[in-house]
Design an enzyme around this catalytic site. Structure first.
Site, PDB file in Angstrom:
ATOM      1  N   ASN A  34       0.818  -1.224   0.000  1.00  0.00           N
ATOM      2  CA  ASN A  34       0.000   0.000   0.000  1.00  0.00           C
ATOM      3  C   ASN A  34       0.853   1.276   0.000  1.00  0.00           C
ATOM      4  O   ASN A  34       0.348   2.354   0.315  1.00  0.00           O
ATOM      5  CB  ASN A  34      -0.989  -0.013   1.171  1.00  0.00           C
ATOM      6  CG  ASN A  34      -0.304  -0.201   2.513  1.00  0.00           C
ATOM      7  OD1 ASN A  34       0.902  -0.020   2.613  1.00  0.00           O
ATOM      8  ND2 ASN A  34      -1.068  -0.543   3.538  1.00  0.00           N
TER       9      ASN A  34
ATOM     10  N   ARG B  66       3.030   7.364  11.530  1.00  0.00           N
ATOM     11  CA  ARG B  66       2.452   6.846  12.767  1.00  0.00           C
ATOM     12  C   ARG B  66       2.148   8.020  13.695  1.00  0.00           C
ATOM     13  O   ARG B  66       2.954   8.955  13.807  1.00  0.00           O
ATOM     14  CB  ARG B  66       3.407   5.871  13.476  1.00  0.00           C
ATOM     15  CG  ARG B  66       3.484   4.484  12.841  1.00  0.00           C
ATOM     16  CD  ARG B  66       2.152   3.718  12.893  1.00  0.00           C
ATOM     17  NE  ARG B  66       2.199   2.434  12.226  1.00  0.00           N
ATOM     18  CZ  ARG B  66       1.736   2.194  10.992  1.00  0.00           C
ATOM     19  NH1 ARG B  66       1.213   3.174  10.273  1.00  0.00           N
ATOM     20  NH2 ARG B  66       1.784   0.987  10.485  1.00  0.00           N
TER      21      ARG B  66
ATOM     22  N   GLN C   9      -5.440   3.461  18.316  1.00  0.00           N
ATOM     23  CA  GLN C   9      -6.419   3.272  17.243  1.00  0.00           C
ATOM     24  C   GLN C   9      -7.344   2.128  17.602  1.00  0.00           C
ATOM     25  O   GLN C   9      -6.832   1.058  17.938  1.00  0.00           O
ATOM     26  CB  GLN C   9      -5.705   3.007  15.922  1.00  0.00           C
ATOM     27  CG  GLN C   9      -5.001   4.242  15.421  1.00  0.00           C
ATOM     28  CD  GLN C   9      -4.465   4.119  14.002  1.00  0.00           C
ATOM     29  OE1 GLN C   9      -3.861   5.045  13.495  1.00  0.00           O
ATOM     30  NE2 GLN C   9      -4.655   3.010  13.342  1.00  0.00           N
TER      31      GLN C   9
ATOM     32  N   HIS D   3      -7.689   6.014   9.920  1.00  0.00           N
ATOM     33  CA  HIS D   3      -6.519   5.415   9.263  1.00  0.00           C
ATOM     34  C   HIS D   3      -6.949   4.687   7.979  1.00  0.00           C
ATOM     35  O   HIS D   3      -7.216   3.493   7.980  1.00  0.00           O
ATOM     36  CB  HIS D   3      -5.859   4.437  10.238  1.00  0.00           C
ATOM     37  CG  HIS D   3      -4.480   4.024   9.838  1.00  0.00           C
ATOM     38  ND1 HIS D   3      -3.613   3.409  10.690  1.00  0.00           N
ATOM     39  CD2 HIS D   3      -3.815   4.132   8.658  1.00  0.00           C
ATOM     40  CE1 HIS D   3      -2.482   3.152  10.062  1.00  0.00           C
ATOM     41  NE2 HIS D   3      -2.576   3.576   8.828  1.00  0.00           N
TER      42      HIS D   3
HETATM   43  P1  NDP Z   1      10.486   2.269   4.099  1.00  0.00           P
HETATM   44  O1  NDP Z   1      11.198   1.369   5.060  1.00  0.00           O
HETATM   45  O2  NDP Z   1      10.557   1.969   2.639  1.00  0.00           O
HETATM   46  O3  NDP Z   1      10.988   3.762   4.302  1.00  0.00           O
HETATM   47  C1  NDP Z   1      11.149   4.367   5.540  1.00  0.00           C
HETATM   48  C2  NDP Z   1      12.314   5.317   5.438  1.00  0.00           C
HETATM   49  O4  NDP Z   1      12.411   6.043   6.662  1.00  0.00           O
HETATM   50  C3  NDP Z   1      13.649   4.588   5.230  1.00  0.00           C
HETATM   51  O5  NDP Z   1      14.313   5.163   4.131  1.00  0.00           O
HETATM   52  C4  NDP Z   1      14.353   4.834   6.554  1.00  0.00           C
HETATM   53  O6  NDP Z   1      15.747   4.975   6.450  1.00  0.00           O
HETATM   54  C5  NDP Z   1      13.794   6.159   6.973  1.00  0.00           C
HETATM   55  N1  NDP Z   1      14.008   6.444   8.384  1.00  0.00           N
HETATM   56  C6  NDP Z   1      13.990   5.591   9.425  1.00  0.00           C
HETATM   57  N2  NDP Z   1      14.266   6.270  10.556  1.00  0.00           N
HETATM   58  C7  NDP Z   1      14.457   7.548  10.208  1.00  0.00           C
HETATM   59  C8  NDP Z   1      14.791   8.708  10.937  1.00  0.00           C
HETATM   60  N3  NDP Z   1      14.994   8.662  12.264  1.00  0.00           N
HETATM   61  N4  NDP Z   1      14.923   9.872  10.261  1.00  0.00           N
HETATM   62  C9  NDP Z   1      14.753   9.907   8.919  1.00  0.00           C
HETATM   63  N5  NDP Z   1      14.450   8.835   8.185  1.00  0.00           N
HETATM   64  C10 NDP Z   1      14.304   7.663   8.827  1.00  0.00           C
HETATM   65  O7  NDP Z   1       8.968   2.313   4.592  1.00  0.00           O
HETATM   66  P2  NDP Z   1       7.684   2.814   3.786  1.00  0.00           P
HETATM   67  O8  NDP Z   1       8.044   4.023   3.013  1.00  0.00           O
HETATM   68  O9  NDP Z   1       7.046   1.678   3.087  1.00  0.00           O
HETATM   69  O10 NDP Z   1       6.732   3.194   5.011  1.00  0.00           O
HETATM   70  C11 NDP Z   1       7.110   4.201   5.946  1.00  0.00           C
HETATM   71  C12 NDP Z   1       6.175   4.156   7.131  1.00  0.00           C
HETATM   72  O11 NDP Z   1       4.883   4.562   6.707  1.00  0.00           O
HETATM   73  C13 NDP Z   1       5.949   2.747   7.718  1.00  0.00           C
HETATM   74  O12 NDP Z   1       6.937   2.419   8.656  1.00  0.00           O
HETATM   75  C14 NDP Z   1       4.607   2.866   8.347  1.00  0.00           C
HETATM   76  O13 NDP Z   1       4.733   3.302   9.697  1.00  0.00           O
HETATM   77  C15 NDP Z   1       3.922   3.968   7.547  1.00  0.00           C
HETATM   78  N6  NDP Z   1       2.837   3.428   6.722  1.00  0.00           N
HETATM   79  C16 NDP Z   1       1.597   3.980   6.880  1.00  0.00           C
HETATM   80  C17 NDP Z   1       0.537   3.486   6.175  1.00  0.00           C
HETATM   81  C18 NDP Z   1      -0.823   4.092   6.314  1.00  0.00           C
HETATM   82  O14 NDP Z   1      -1.806   3.448   5.942  1.00  0.00           O
HETATM   83  N7  NDP Z   1      -0.943   5.317   6.790  1.00  0.00           N
HETATM   84  C19 NDP Z   1       0.668   2.339   5.279  1.00  0.00           C
HETATM   85  C20 NDP Z   1       2.036   1.915   5.091  1.00  0.00           C
HETATM   86  C21 NDP Z   1       3.062   2.420   5.839  1.00  0.00           C
HETATM   87  P3  NDP Z   1      16.759   3.832   6.023  1.00  0.00           P
HETATM   88  O15 NDP Z   1      15.945   2.680   5.549  1.00  0.00           O
HETATM   89  O16 NDP Z   1      17.558   4.498   4.971  1.00  0.00           O
HETATM   90  O17 NDP Z   1      17.501   3.467   7.237  1.00  0.00           O
END
Ligand code: NDP
Length: 387
Positions: free
Chosen positions: A147, A285, A314, A333
């Site tokens: 998603n 989140r 939630q 959500h």
């Molecule tokens: P990804 O793992 O592809 O991307 C998350 C990114 O955040 C990574 O590049 C990671 O860095 C980076 N990151 C982690 N910690 C930090 C930090 N402290 N500062 C800056 N960047 C940071 O996940 P997605 O993009 O697929 O999803 C992201 C989040 O979105 C999920 O964890 C989930 O909580 C949320 N989500 C919400 C949904 C909704 O329905 N609202 C549905 C799907 C997801 P790196 O990997 O480079 O270490």
């Protein structure tokens, strides 16, 4: 034979199935990074059906019961008398969606003596105590990428809705008014603004790509830098920390996972460093923002608007202040549970179950915890010992 407990959100108030707006959904076979969409042996639903609610059952009942397994589906998930708590003791598998999460605490994990698999039907497994899963040899899996594009579209919608003041203008129409001045007194063009994402993974990068044609200045911060050619192609400015990025932005979108580093990252102090009138969109989140700091910033005008679809807990209680704070564009959500997304993560859940029941390996990219350690996507996104 296994017992699978599946926690899903309630059916629509006007009954199930709903009258669908469309007859089909486009078929997506591949995600932008080349990963294929889920490949179960078969599915027992029509893509586009409402699958994420109790009567939708993620399309799993026929498949599981035909093999002699027991499927329990409930929305009753919180408190010691909940159906989830009553069914947990001999459950082998627990499935839930982040939209209506089964909070799998250490206490619950340790009480469920048969539990060996926890599936997030969607993305983001922070509702499971991952350290407890590691300690108890439980596999945690989610449907990576299912998603991500859905959420990125929601982020764009919310940025535009806030900046252009869409929701109040729509309200004037519902109220039978023609109040143009009232509608536009907080309405701006996005063009030329500085927009930054905290996190440039699957969702964050998709947001950046979708924003590019709007003629905005794009910024990002992430633990790892994107390839130089991507930075060049999208014209990105990289900032090593959120603290360095957010004062430069007119719009900030949060697309990072919830863990110890990001919990309450957006507090009074960080929000206080932003330009007056910044818009903040959080579909990652709820706990990444300090609940009351957001309310205070909207009331003072430090934030011009806040939108998102993630709350804590939630479902959010009726008196949650984000329901009534000024200039917000919150939804429940929903961003990752469009009918299109449901078709993908229901198929992905089935794929994970097929693998687990047949003793085949689960796709590496779906794994969060396995064999007493963080694995696959989980090893990248989370840090053990920090839950
Ligand atoms: P990804 O793992 O592809 O991307 C998350 C990114 O955040 C990574 O590049 C990671 O860095 C980076 N990151 C982690 N910690 C930090 C930090 N402290 N500062 C800056 N960047 C940071 O996940 P997605 O993009 O697929 O999803 C992201 C989040 O979105 C999920 O964890 C989930 O909580 C949320 N989500 C919400 C949904 C909704 O329905 N609202 C549905 C799907 C997801 P790196 O990997 O480079 O270490």
């Amino acid at each position: 034979m296994s017992k699978i407990v599946c926690v899903l959100y309630d059916d629509p108030v006007d009954g199930y199935p709903p009258a669908y707006a469309r007859d089909d959904i486009p078929t997506v076979r591949q995600y932008p990074d080349g990963q294929t969409t889920p490949t179960p042996k078969s599915i027992d639903f029509d893509p586009g059906e409402l699958l994420g609610c109790v009567s939708g059952e993620l399309g799993l009942r026929g498949f599981l019961e035909s093999q002699g397994h027991t499927l329990v589906v409930t929305s009753d998930k919180d408190g010691p008398d909940s159906v989830l708590d009553r069914e947990l003791d001999d459950a082998d598998v627990v499935i839930s969606q982040p939209f209506w999460p089964a909070y799998m605490t250490r206490e619950r994990i340790e009480r469920a003596r048969n539990l060996s698999l926890i599936i997030t039907a969607g993305i983001g497994s922070d509702h499971t105590d991952l350290d407890a899963a590691i300690d108890n040899g439980i596999t945690v899996a989610e449907v990576t990428y299912s998603n991500s594009i859905s959420v990125s579209e929601h982020v764009l919608m919310m940025i535009l809705a806030l900046v252009r003041n869409y929701l109040p203008a729509h309200q004037w129409v519902l109220d039978k008014g023609w109040n143009i001045a009232d509608s536009v007194k907080r309405s701006y063009d996005l063009e030329g603004m500085h927009v930054g994402t905290v996190g440039a993974g699957r969702i964050g990068t998709a947001v950046l790509r979708r924003l590019k044609p709007f003629g905005v200045h794009l910024h990002y911060t992430d633990k790892h830098r994107l390839p130089a050619e991507v930075e060049r192609e999208l014209g990105l400015t990289f900032h090593p920390t959120p603290h360095e990025m957010v004062p430069q932005c007119d719009v900030v979108t949060i697309n990072a996972p919830l863990h110890k580093e990001t919990e309450h990252l957006f507090d009074d102090e960080l929000i206080g460093t932003m330009k007056r009138g910044t818009y903040l969109v959080n579909t990652a989140r709820g706990k990444i923002c300090d609940r009351d700091a957001v309310v205070r910033a909207l009331e003072s005008g430090q934030l011009a608007g806040y939108a998102g679809d993630v709350w804590y807990p939630q479902p959010a209680p009726a008196d949650h202040p984000w329901r009534t704070m000024p200039n917000h564009g919150m939804t429940p959500h929903t961003s990752g549970t469009t009918l299109s997304a449901q078709a993908r993560y229901a198929a992905g859940t089935r794929e994970i179950l097929e693998c687990w029941l047949e003793g085949r390996p689960i796709r590496e990219e779906y794994l969060i915890v396995q064999g007493g350690t963080l694995a696959g996507a989980g090893a990248h996104a989370y840090t053990a010992g920090t839950q």
